[in-house]
Scaffold this active site. Structure first.
Site, short mmCIF file in Angstrom:
data_model
loop_
_atom_site.label_atom_id
_atom_site.label_comp_id
_atom_site.label_asym_id
_atom_site.label_seq_id
_atom_site.Cartn_x
_atom_site.Cartn_y
_atom_site.Cartn_z
N GLY A 1 3.63 -1.94 -0.18
CA GLY A 1 2.29 -2.17 -0.72
C GLY A 1 2.37 -2.56 -2.19
O GLY A 1 3.36 -2.31 -2.87
N CYS A 2 1.30 -3.18 -2.68
CA CYS A 2 1.30 -3.65 -4.07
C CYS A 2 1.37 -2.48 -5.05
O CYS A 2 2.18 -2.50 -5.99
CB CYS A 2 0.06 -4.51 -4.33
SG CYS A 2 -1.51 -3.77 -3.83
N PHE A 3 0.55 -1.45 -4.84
CA PHE A 3 0.63 -0.27 -5.69
C PHE A 3 2.01 0.37 -5.58
O PHE A 3 2.63 0.76 -6.58
CB PHE A 3 -0.43 0.76 -5.31
CG PHE A 3 -1.77 0.53 -5.93
CD1 PHE A 3 -1.92 0.43 -7.31
CD2 PHE A 3 -2.91 0.45 -5.14
CE1 PHE A 3 -3.16 0.25 -7.89
CE2 PHE A 3 -4.16 0.26 -5.71
CZ PHE A 3 -4.29 0.16 -7.09
#
EC number: 1.2.1.38
Length: 350
Positions: free
Chosen positions: A158-160
């Site tokens: 995921g980006c986070f």
């Protein structure tokens, strides 16, 4: 399956109409070792990709096609799944049957978690392809490179999670975390996707700043899973607060622990040891900056210790390093290409 010489591999994208899919199409169209043969979109099937993503005008004449797995080209070498959460797990059983030799890189959250019960807890739906969970390798490139190299299926982080893991890794590596660590990550509006909604509506977002999914964001368990796999007897608390910032692209992460036994020299030495040799990770003095990595696959990281607070920071572009760029970087490793191919753009300033 290693590609050598001048042969280009055939690539396809399932779900290419969103921001992440469009960014991925752009990267693949300019990749010297790739032939992008199809991009699917149920909503835009039959329309030219450039009519939906105007920045690709005069770059490609490809049209979106229906996401019919049985009709996909049988010579597909790599398939990217840029679909919303909950879709990839429904598609994968057919992909395995129709394209048994193809490599797959999933940009959704469907195959990041090994435990289907945790998936249900955070994604509020039952996992329907649990037999495939063990076949996916977690694609945090710099920290899982050798497993990615031999993988057929990769779950893109995921980006986070990407920004947070890269910021937290130095803290855990130098034993700066005693029991818990606090993490705040601020994301731009593009992280909410291209569908119109209140959280991306300009009058609401442009001059607003808020937290959301406080201590319950769905990327939390994949971060915890990564460190449990990485460190023996890992048992720490990560307090993650995501925030929505008044900008379009990027994620800025600040991780902080309290430990009077850690000094700045120790933290900086750990950062250098972890990342100095990494092509896409820049260890900087002071603070990382989102503008310096915008539109690129690069990451800026830094760390400091003041008044016994041990701080590690990172900045990434959420659509490139947090999604499509990291997917292409993983593809390069899986096929034996140079890791930086197709990803040389360094960012821009201002």
């Amino acid at each position: 399956m290693l590609f050598k010489g001048k042969k280009r591999l055939n690539a396809g994208i399932i779900g290419g109409a969103g921001y992440g899919g469009a960014e991925l199409a752009k990267l693949l169209l300019f990749h010297p070792r790739v032939h992008l043969t199809f991009v699917t979109s149920r909503r835009y099937a039959g329309k030219q990709i450039s009519s939906v993503n105007r920045f690709l005008t005069k770059v490609t004449d490809l049209c979106f096609i229906e996401p019919d797995i049985e009709a996909l080209p049988l010579d597909t070498d790599v398939l990217f799944l840029a679909t919303p959460h909950g879709i990839s797990m429904k598609l994968m059983p057919d992909i395995v049957k129709v394209l048994p030799r193809a490599k797959v890189i999933d940009l959704s959250g469907d195959f990041r978690l090994k435990n289907p019960h945790i998936y249900r807890q955070y994604y509020d739906t039952e996992h329907t392809a649990t037999d495939l969970l063990g076949r996916f390798v977690y694609g945090l490139t710099e920290l899982n490179r050798e497993n990615i190299r031999s993988a057929q299926y990769v779950a893109n982080p995921g980006c986070f999670a990407t920004g947070i893991i890269l910021a937290l890794m130095p803290l855990f590596s130098c034993d700066a975390v005693r029991r818990e660590v606090s993490v705040v990550s601020v994301t731009g509006s593009s992280g909410a996707g291209e569908m119109h909604k209140e959280v991306t509506h300009h009058p609401v977002r442009a001059q607003n700043f808020k937290s959301y999914k406080i201590l319950e964001h769905q990327h939390t368990p994949e971060i915890e899973q990564f460190f449990k796999d990485r460190f023996r007897n890992w048992d720490y608390e990560i307090g993650f607060v995501p925030q929505s910032g008044p900008f379009v692209r990027g994620i800025f992460t600040t991780a902080m622990a309290y430990n009077e036994a850690i000094h700045t020299d120790t933290l900086k030495a750990t950062l250098e040891q972890l990342y100095k040799a990494e092509r896409f990770i820049r260890v900087v003095n002071g603070s990382p900056e989102i503008n310096a990595v915008q539109g690129s696959n690069y990451v800026e990281v830094s760390g400091m210790v003041k008044r016994n607070f041990v701080i590690s920071m990172s900045a990434i572009d959420n659509l490139v390093r947090g999604a499509s760029g990291q997917a292409v970087q993983n593809m390069n490793i899986m096929f034996g290409f140079e890791e930086h191919e197709g990803l040389e753009f360094p960012g821009m300033r201002p």
